[in-house]
Design a protein around this motif. Structure first.
Motif, mmCIF file in Angstrom:
data_model
loop_
_atom_site.group_PDB
_atom_site.id
_atom_site.type_symbol
_atom_site.label_atom_id
_atom_site.label_comp_id
_atom_site.label_asym_id
_atom_site.label_seq_id
_atom_site.Cartn_x
_atom_site.Cartn_y
_atom_site.Cartn_z
ATOM 1 N N GLN A 116 0.857 -1.179 0.000
ATOM 2 C CA GLN A 116 0.000 0.000 0.000
ATOM 3 C C GLN A 116 0.898 1.235 0.000
ATOM 4 O OE1 GLN A 116 -2.466 0.331 3.502
ATOM 5 N NE2 GLN A 116 -0.738 0.853 4.820
ATOM 6 N N TRP B 147 -7.383 -3.205 5.263
ATOM 7 C CA TRP B 147 -6.149 -2.442 5.387
ATOM 8 C C TRP B 147 -6.059 -1.801 6.771
ATOM 9 C CZ3 TRP B 147 -2.768 -3.463 1.694
ATOM 10 C CH2 TRP B 147 -3.250 -3.989 0.488
ATOM 11 N N ARG C 232 -2.959 -2.332 -2.837
ATOM 12 C CA ARG C 232 -4.150 -1.567 -2.481
ATOM 13 C C ARG C 232 -4.613 -0.709 -3.657
ATOM 14 N NH1 ARG C 232 -5.232 1.630 3.214
ATOM 15 N NH2 ARG C 232 -7.449 2.024 2.832
#
Length: 567
Positions: free
Chosen positions: A475, A533, A554
């Motif tokens: 991410q 997340w 992500r």
């Protein structure tokens, strides 16, 4: 696409459960799995029916020649950090040395082949007095850094790429102190640009030997400039920790700090195991009996955590001298009231197998599905503290294989890893990217050991023993590796869940591929993954295939199959 980040996994099993729950512990690495499916193919069986994997020791052939040595300061410690520092998908090893210099070993293994490593010498990493180390990306640049624990000043090493590092204490405003540090864990809090770091300091031996006392541990939070660390917050009282782990024990979204302490150095009317409430923007505070916390005293040495019972909340395995403790929430998540289930699950390992006369001594603990049968297994590194006559001297490490009824049976001898050396830190990790988890173990005053998992085959012809899946998360900065995320894998109507954490074990941990043993996945059976997340936002379900390495980024609407980079 190269891989510089991947998570280690901790899975444990309850064969009667229909929903399985797993937990990733980056840094302490570890794997636990609940019953997923029937064992794959025709396999060697343990006494309870679980397939027994075969391990081949390849330490010398692999080029590993390293000893953790030293005086009484190094009776404890001896950890190994496992992580990929050159984005080729293969995990390197950073071995603590005690009085010897620590050593970085580059992974030269051929994919699916024998294990091969080369020693990388560098003044930045060849530090003395190293007790252990944990990998994580602290500055959000996409390169893995190292938190190095020492008997003396702790050192943060900034990763520069291509397995090069530089000292970062001054650049990051980090006060490494001069304590004797034996435990570590980390987490991100809120929108902070750097992680919160917890260092467990052991004994204050600066005074007369008759007045030893436990040191206060340290919590470091980012300073106002968000590019450096403020002064340490003292965690007092300290009761001589040998392991600590940030984990969301009650699934509340708040991540608290579990600390396992060595009762040898604290008074029985004072010390105990600890759980610190560490909420963003608040001063840390200890849970007490008013919160439901129950006092427990043991020679605490290692922490592994996973949902063993299938109730959706992680159990905690604590290694010790004599019986190990497997704790579960007695009354659900409303309060941290834990009760012991180690006897019914068979994880006490009070004495060495074959010798019931003296107590055993366990250090590093790690849950991992070493035979890919969908049942979680458990590895314990064992060994006498030094030459304590009241404890077993012949004390080989243990490989508990998970059984269909949720219990565990030691099969270390049948697997070929019943070594007599005095084990300390360890890691269970796929070192040659063949889907089979290997083992590295650091030993006190003896050479580190490396075992390659060949499944049910041989060194020349390894044979898989079940289906598997390996994942990495990515991410945006600062928390590239998504520490604090929850990962779900769904195979048909079966769902597995893992938490991404840093810490635990004994003096070392992993940042690597998240490994799921799947048992047998039928052709055409849907297999999907999704991620919650760290900010609690859920991503979509993404289709994947078994027996592959997969990257989950992500914001993307599909998972990407990872392939090793070409030279």
């Amino acid at each position: 696409m190269g891989v510089s980040r991947a998570k280690s996994v901790f899975l444990l099993t309850d064969g009667a459960a229909s929903v399985m729950s797993m937990k990733v512990l980056a840094g302490s690495a570890c794997l636990l799995v609940l019953a997923l499916a029937a064992p794959h193919g025709s396999l060697a069986k343990s006494g309870g029916g679980a397939p027994v994997p075969r391990f081949v020791e390849e330490t010398r052939r692999a080029g590993i020649d390293h000893v953790y040595d030293g005086g009484w300061e190094h009776y404890v410690g001896g950890g190994v950090a496992v992580f990929d520092c050159d984005a080729d998908g293969l995990a390197e090893l950073y071995l603590s040395g005690g009085e010897n210099p620590a050593a970085m070993y580059h992974n030269d293994s051929a994919i699916g082949g024998g294990l091969r490593f080369s020693h990388l010498t560098d003044a930045a990493t060849d530090l003395g007095a190293v007790m252990g180390a944990y990998p994580l990306d602290m500055d959000g640049d996409g390169e893995t850094d190292l938190a190095v624990l020492r008997a003396g000043e702790n050192v943060l090493l900034r990763g520069l790429g291509e397995c090069r590092f530089e000292r970062a204490n001054e650049a990051w405003g980090f006060d490494g102190g001069d304590e004797w540090t034996t435990a570590f864990s980390a987490k991100w809090e809120g929108s902070a640009t750097m992680p919160t770091l917890a260092f467990g300091d052991y004994i204050d031996d600066s005074s007369d030997a008759t007045a030893w006392r436990c040191s206060a541990s340290d919590l470091f939070r980012p300073a106002a400039d968000e590019a450096s660390y403020g002064p340490p917050i003292l965690l007092t009282p300290g009761w001589c920790p040998l392991s600590m782990l940030f984990s969301d024990w009650d699934r509340s979204g708040r991540v608290d700090l579990r600390v396992s302490n060595d009762r040898h150095y604290y008074a029985d009317d004072e010390g105990m195991e600890q759980l610190w409430r560490v909420a963003p923007g608040e001063e840390p505070r200890l849970y007490t009996s008013e919160d439901g916390w129950q006092p427990l005293q043991l020679w605490g040495m290692g922490i592994a955590s996973h949902d063993v019972t299938g109730d959706g909340y992680p159990e905690v395995l604590l290694t010790s001298i004599g019986p190990n403790r497997l704790q579960t929430l007695a009354d659900g998540p409303d309060q941290p009231n834990y009760t012991d289930i180690s006897i019914e699950r068979g994880t006490t390992a009070t004495n060495p197998v074959g010798d019931k006369s003296l107590p055993s001594t366990a250090w590093h603990d790690e849950f991992a599905d070493v035979n890919n049968d969908g049942l979680i297994d458990l590895f314990l590194a064992k060994g006498n503290v030094n030459e304590i006559p009241d404890n077993a001297m012949e004390d080989p490490s243990v490989l508990f294989l998970g059984q269909a009824d949720g219990t565990f049976i030691d099969r270390a001898k049948a697997a070929g890893i019943d070594s007599p050396q005095r084990g300390r830190g360890a890691a269970v990790v796929d070192l040659n990217l063949d889907g089979l988890l290997d083992i590295v173990q650091v030993n006190r005053r003896d050479g580190a050991q490396l075992w390659r998992n060949v499944g049910t085959g041989t060194a020349k012809r390894p044979k898989p023993s079940g289906d598997w899946l390996a994942l990495q998360l990515d991410q945006p900065a600062p928390n590239h590796d998504a520490i604090g995320a929850w990962v779900e894998v769904r195979a048909g109507d079966r769902t597995m869940t893992q938490e991404v954490t840093v810490g635990g074990g004994h003096a070392g941990g992993q940042l690597g591929w998240i490994h799921f043993g799947l048992g047998s996945v039928e052709k055409g059976e849907p297999l999907e993954v999704r991620v919650q997340w760290p900010d609690t936002e859920w991503g979509p379900w993404l289709p994947v295939k078994a027996n592959r390495f997969v990257s989950v980024e992500r914001g993307l609407e599909q998972a990407e199959r990872w392939r090793p980079p070409r030279d």
